[in-house]
Design an enzyme around this catalytic site. Structure first.
Site, PDB file in Angstrom:
ATOM      1  N   ASP A  51       0.820  -1.211  -0.088  1.00 22.04           N
ATOM      2  CA  ASP A  51       0.120  -0.062  -0.086  1.00 22.04           C
ATOM      3  C   ASP A  51       0.822   1.412   0.163  1.00 22.04           C
ATOM      4  O   ASP A  51       0.640   2.142  -0.684  1.00 22.04           O
ATOM      5  CB  ASP A  51      -0.894   0.031   1.089  1.00 22.04           C
ATOM      6  N   GLU A 123      -1.800  -5.292  -3.582  1.00 27.47           N
ATOM      7  CA  GLU A 123      -0.994  -4.692  -2.924  1.00 27.47           C
ATOM      8  C   GLU A 123       0.183  -5.400  -2.221  1.00 27.47           C
ATOM      9  O   GLU A 123       1.486  -5.321  -2.348  1.00 27.47           O
ATOM     10  CB  GLU A 123      -1.536  -4.173  -1.672  1.00 27.47           C
TER      11      GLU A 123
END
Length: 235
Positions: A51, A123
């Site tokens: 992220d 991610e």
């Protein structure tokens, strides 16, 4: 042979050959599988790192290529680009769901198509590429796969996500703080359901349920917008 047993196909697809293939296996291991097998690493920690790497690469790209945009404009565009829906679309393009290791129960309840699972896997994949190949390779991967999303966002062709849309509606009347509060969660770790309310001070605007905190917050914001539109009709 299931695709998650042989990741050569995926490596060919993303045009990256891993030195440490274990990183890729971890990135594609859902917590439900780890709960079944025990002592197996799963992808939540990689998701956390991925992220931040994604945010950095997109932020850098927008900063360097859109010098005429203000900080506020760039922040809004980044929110459109780096969101669960975008990650889900990337996962679908890569057919990532076919490679994820998950429990039988999760698979039988549609886990390979679940937005939160696929978004988290992207991610984690980003983090695994970063750790194995470094920032230059992961930057190339991100910009290649997010290119169309970035272009659409900068041309105002992407609809705002519900949290951003709610924020813009509320803050027309000034800088008002919107709070998303996790009320509770229930269910096993691999099938956990989250309940969130969105509030301004003591006023509850809406409630949302989802299989991730992000999803429950988006659904709460969506419900808040719907409630506000209904109230307008009866004013």
């Amino acid at each position: 042979m299931n695709k998650y047993m042989d990741l050569k196909d995926l490596q060919n697809k993303i045009e990256i050959k891993f030195e440490n293939i274990k990183l890729l296996h971890i990135a594609l291991t859902h917590s439900s599988y780890a709960n079944e097998k025990k002592r197996i690493q799963y992808n939540e920690r990689l998701e956390f790192l991925g992220d931040s790497v994604l945010q950095l690469v997109i932020t850098e790209y927008l900063f360097m290529n859109y010098k005429d945009k203000s900080e506020g404009e760039l922040s809004k565009k980044r929110a459109l680009i780096v969101c669960e829906n975008s990650l889900f679309s990337i996962a679908k393009n890569l057919e990532l769901g076919e490679y994820i290791k998950m429990s039988k129960g999760e698979e039988l309840t549609g886990g390979r198509e679940r937005i939160s699972i696929l978004a988290d896997a992207v991610e984690a994949l980003i983090a695994s590429i970063y750790l194995d190949k470094g920032i230059d390779v992961v930057r190339e991967f991100i910009l290649k796969n997010f290119y169309n999303i970035v272009e659409k966002a900068m041309k105002d062709e992407i609809i705002l996500d519900y949290k951003t849309k709610l924020q813009e509606i509320i803050q027309k009347d000034g800088d008002i703080q919107i709070n998303y509060i996790l009320i509770k969660h229930e269910g096993p770790p691999h099938r956990r359901k989250f309940y969130t309310e969105v509030k301004i001070k003591d006023n509850v605007l809406g409630y949302g349920i989802g299989y991730s905190k992000k999803e429950s917050e988006q659904n709460a914001a969506k419900k808040a917008i719907e409630n506000m539109e209904v109230n307008k009709e009866y004013e």
